[in-house]
Design an enzyme around this catalytic site. Structure first.
Site, short mmCIF file in Angstrom:
data_model
loop_
_atom_site.label_atom_id
_atom_site.label_comp_id
_atom_site.label_asym_id
_atom_site.label_seq_id
_atom_site.Cartn_x
_atom_site.Cartn_y
_atom_site.Cartn_z
CG ASP A 36 67.48 9.82 20.86
OD1 ASP A 36 66.22 10.69 20.55
OD2 ASP A 36 66.50 8.76 21.66
CG ASP A 179 63.47 12.46 24.65
OD1 ASP A 179 64.17 11.35 25.31
OD2 ASP A 179 64.14 12.22 23.36
#
Ligand code: DX5
Ligand code: ZN
Length: 228
Positions: A36, A179
């Protein structure tokens, strides 16, 4: 049928010891590592950049799934490719059709895959629907971007079902990656609605045995396919 894949999100691990987080993902048999990248502009956190991806790259052959939560992907996408990212997922909210096409050509010319991400409230734009065949993954965020450890926003489920139908109708080979807030309790529900790539941060790394947690998520998602 698109294969089930587990993508541990290393943001949920000790950020001072990411190599250990990566090794846990490898030992658990993870299919890809979710990285991320947040720039403090697109979302209210700052994580890591291409230097970190590069430092992790020699340690594994696992696919690096780079979720670029950044306001200016054009400025940085090549740097992530050079650092070793395999899948480069950019957010629809910062794109227009022309920029999408430029990024797609940069990513594909380097032999890498492109993904497109949508925040929970963002619907797939028409220009993106017309370009689905250019993508390897559609990422549906089920939390607001920024932090690991949030609760899954189940209001995203109708969008997941709709996109799953669309991908099937068009006969596309496209991962539907979900996600945010995935854990052993809700992974089956997400699989039933058409998700096939499961990103899990806290659902892996906050568990007493993260290696086992990866296997458990996979087992539960696969069980849906078996009809149980
Ligand atoms: C949120 C990130 C997610 C997050 C997942 O900005 O895109 O990948 O780290 O972590 P969990 O699974 O803990 O929600
Ligand atoms: Zn992510």
């Amino acid at each position: 049928m698109r294969p089930i894949k587990i993508a541990p999100s290393i943001l949920a691990y000790d950020l001072g010891n990411l190599k250990e987080g990566l090794d846990i993902a490898s030992r658990g048999g993870a299919d890809q590592l979710h990285l991320d990248v947040i720039d403090g502009r697109f979302a209210p956190n700052i994580t890591f950049g291409p230097g970190t991806v590069k430092a992790l790259r020699p340690r594994t052959k696992m696919k690096f799934d780079t979720h670029l939560m950044i306001a200016e992907p054009r400025t940085y996408v090549e740097r992530f490719i050079e650092a070793g990212s395999d899948l480069l997922t950019v957010h629809a909210e910062v794109l227009d059709p022309a920029l999408f096409d430029v990024l797609h050509s940069v990513i594909r010319s380097r032999g890498k895959e492109m993904g497109l991400a949508l925040k929970p409230e963002t619907q797939l734009p028409m220009w993106a629907e017309e370009r689905l065949d250019k993508l390897s993954a559609l990422l549906l965020l089920t939390v607001n971007p920024g932090f690991s450890g949030q609760t899954m926003d189940v209001t995203v489920f109708p969008k997941l079902e709709k996109l799953s139908r669309l991908v099937a109708e068009k006969g596309l080979d496209l991962d539907l990656e979900v996600d945010g807030g995935i854990d052993e309790q809700n992974v089956s529900e997400v699989a039933r609605r058409g998700g096939n790539v499961f990103v899990a941060g806290a659902g892996v790394y906050s568990r007493p045995d993260p290696v086992k947690a990866i296997g458990e998520l996979s087992r539960r998602a696969l069980a849906v396919r078996g009809g149980s």
